[in-house]
Design a protein around this motif. Structure first.
Motif, short mmCIF file in Angstrom:
data_model
loop_
_atom_site.label_atom_id
_atom_site.label_comp_id
_atom_site.label_asym_id
_atom_site.label_seq_id
_atom_site.Cartn_x
_atom_site.Cartn_y
_atom_site.Cartn_z
N THR A 52 -1.82 1.03 8.70
CA THR A 52 -3.14 0.62 8.22
C THR A 52 -3.05 0.13 6.79
O THR A 52 -2.23 0.61 6.00
N LEU A 53 -3.91 -0.80 6.45
CA LEU A 53 -3.96 -1.35 5.10
C LEU A 53 -5.40 -1.29 4.61
O LEU A 53 -6.31 -1.81 5.27
N THR A 54 -5.60 -0.64 3.47
CA THR A 54 -6.93 -0.52 2.87
C THR A 54 -6.91 -1.08 1.46
O THR A 54 -6.00 -0.76 0.67
N LEU A 55 -7.88 -1.91 1.16
CA LEU A 55 -8.04 -2.48 -0.17
C LEU A 55 -9.24 -1.83 -0.84
O LEU A 55 -10.35 -1.85 -0.30
N TYR A 56 -9.02 -1.26 -2.01
CA TYR A 56 -10.10 -0.69 -2.83
C TYR A 56 -10.40 -1.70 -3.92
O TYR A 56 -9.52 -2.06 -4.72
N THR A 57 -11.65 -2.15 -3.99
CA THR A 57 -11.93 -3.28 -4.86
C THR A 57 -13.37 -3.30 -5.30
O THR A 57 -14.21 -2.49 -4.89
N ASN A 58 -13.67 -4.24 -6.15
CA ASN A 58 -15.02 -4.59 -6.56
C ASN A 58 -15.00 -6.11 -6.78
O ASN A 58 -14.05 -6.62 -7.41
N PRO A 59 -15.97 -6.85 -6.28
CA PRO A 59 -15.91 -8.31 -6.38
C PRO A 59 -16.05 -8.85 -7.79
O PRO A 59 -15.83 -10.04 -8.02
N TYR A 89 -11.61 8.88 -5.16
CA TYR A 89 -10.87 7.72 -5.64
C TYR A 89 -9.88 8.09 -6.74
O TYR A 89 -8.85 7.45 -6.89
N ARG A 90 -10.17 9.14 -7.48
CA ARG A 90 -9.24 9.59 -8.51
C ARG A 90 -7.87 9.90 -7.90
O ARG A 90 -6.83 9.71 -8.52
N ALA A 91 -7.88 10.39 -6.65
CA ALA A 91 -6.62 10.68 -5.96
C ALA A 91 -5.87 9.40 -5.59
O ALA A 91 -4.65 9.41 -5.44
N ILE A 92 -6.60 8.29 -5.46
CA ILE A 92 -5.98 7.00 -5.17
C ILE A 92 -5.44 6.38 -6.46
O ILE A 92 -4.29 5.96 -6.53
N ASN A 93 -6.30 6.31 -7.46
CA ASN A 93 -5.89 5.73 -8.74
C ASN A 93 -6.49 6.55 -9.87
O ASN A 93 -7.67 6.40 -10.20
N ASP A 97 0.71 5.49 4.22
CA ASP A 97 0.66 6.63 3.31
C ASP A 97 1.14 6.26 1.90
O ASP A 97 1.39 7.13 1.07
N ARG A 98 1.27 4.97 1.63
CA ARG A 98 1.75 4.54 0.32
C ARG A 98 0.62 3.88 -0.46
O ARG A 98 -0.15 3.10 0.08
N ILE A 99 0.57 4.17 -1.75
CA ILE A 99 -0.47 3.64 -2.63
C ILE A 99 0.17 2.76 -3.69
O ILE A 99 1.19 3.13 -4.29
N VAL A 100 -0.43 1.60 -3.92
CA VAL A 100 0.04 0.70 -4.96
C VAL A 100 -1.15 0.29 -5.82
O VAL A 100 -2.21 -0.06 -5.29
N THR A 101 -1.00 0.35 -7.13
CA THR A 101 -2.00 -0.13 -8.07
C THR A 101 -1.36 -1.21 -8.95
O THR A 101 -0.16 -1.46 -8.85
N GLU A 102 -2.16 -1.85 -9.77
CA GLU A 102 -1.76 -2.92 -10.68
C GLU A 102 -1.52 -4.21 -9.88
O GLU A 102 -0.72 -4.26 -8.95
N CYS A 103 -2.23 -5.25 -10.26
CA CYS A 103 -2.28 -6.47 -9.46
C CYS A 103 -0.91 -7.12 -9.23
O CYS A 103 -0.61 -7.55 -8.11
N CYS A 115 0.80 -7.64 -5.54
CA CYS A 115 1.27 -8.93 -5.02
C CYS A 115 2.73 -8.85 -4.58
O CYS A 115 3.09 -9.29 -3.48
N ALA A 116 3.58 -8.28 -5.43
CA ALA A 116 5.00 -8.19 -5.11
C ALA A 116 5.23 -7.28 -3.91
O ALA A 116 6.04 -7.57 -3.03
N TYR A 117 4.50 -6.16 -3.86
CA TYR A 117 4.67 -5.22 -2.75
C TYR A 117 4.27 -5.85 -1.42
O TYR A 117 5.01 -5.76 -0.43
#
Length: 210
Positions: free
Chosen positions: A2-9, A43-47, A59-65, A69-71
């Motif tokens: 599964t892939l989840t994006l946490y965002t704000n437009p 969300y604090r647990a995410i970032n 089960d993997r979390i990535v932050t920083e744009c 992109c690279a991931y």
């Protein structure tokens, strides 16, 4: 997986949304509010930086744009967004140039911070004018930042060029405008923009269900 994006437009999350759309992978977008859900313990647990974007890939979390992109380019090789051997140097060079010296220089300039001659040796980018000239050279060498082919580095570098010129932080040089025009023709860019604009409209109308 599964892939989840946490965002704000109204954030750098638009970069991550575009990158996710480029992969063609199915995903869930979770729209967070700056004053409420972005500060929740969940969300604090995410970032723990309490900012967006972030992605959860199984089960993997990535932050920083730039990292997102690279991931994603490596996680979804079928999208052919990762660099080929002959593109590696330019791909990583300009991806991290945009994430480091370019963003730092533009941020300082936008706040009216101008390093003096001695400080220029400390800030990591020298002076603003030099950074923008180097960006122009990088963008103008080929159709895309790593050569003749679009890669994930163009999502990050291109987003920066779009935003900085749109808000008057960087002058609209012809090379930048040509690069932007090429990128904005991409179907994934258009899909991402439409979805973020729809999320922004829903938030403005008080509809939090989308």
């Amino acid at each position: 997986m599964t892939l989840t994006l946490y965002t704000n437009p109204q954030s750098r999350g638009r970069i991550a949304r575009w990158m996710v759309e480029e992969t063609g992978a199915p995903y869930e977008a979770v729209i967070l509010d700056y004053s409420t859900t972005m500060k929740d313990e969940g969300y604090r647990a995410i970032n723990p930086m309490l900012k967006v974007p972030a992605i959860r890939h199984d089960d993997r979390i990535v932050t920083e744009c730039a990292a997102i992109c690279a991931y994603l380019a490596e996680a979804f090789p079928e999208a052919e967004l990762d660099p080929r051997p002959g593109e590696l140097a330019d791909y990583y060079r300009w991806l991290f140039f945009a994430a480091g010296p370019l963003e730092q220089a533009v941020t300082n300039a936008s706040m009216g911070v101008t390093p003096n001659e001695n400080q220029q040796r400390m800030v990591g980018y020298g002076d603003f004018a030099r950074v923008i000239d180097v960006l122009e050279q990088a963008v103008g060498r080929a159709p895309y930042i790593a050569g003749d082919r679009f890669t994930a580095a163009d999502v990050y570098v291109g987003s920066g060029v779009m935003w900085y010129t749109q808000f008057g932080l960087v002058e609209k040089r012809p090379v930048f405008l040509d690069y932007i025009a090429r990128l904005q023709e991409r179907p994934a860019y258009r899909r991402a923009a439409e979805k973020d604009d729809a999320a922004l409209a829903a938030a403005a109308s008080g509809d939090q269900g989308g």
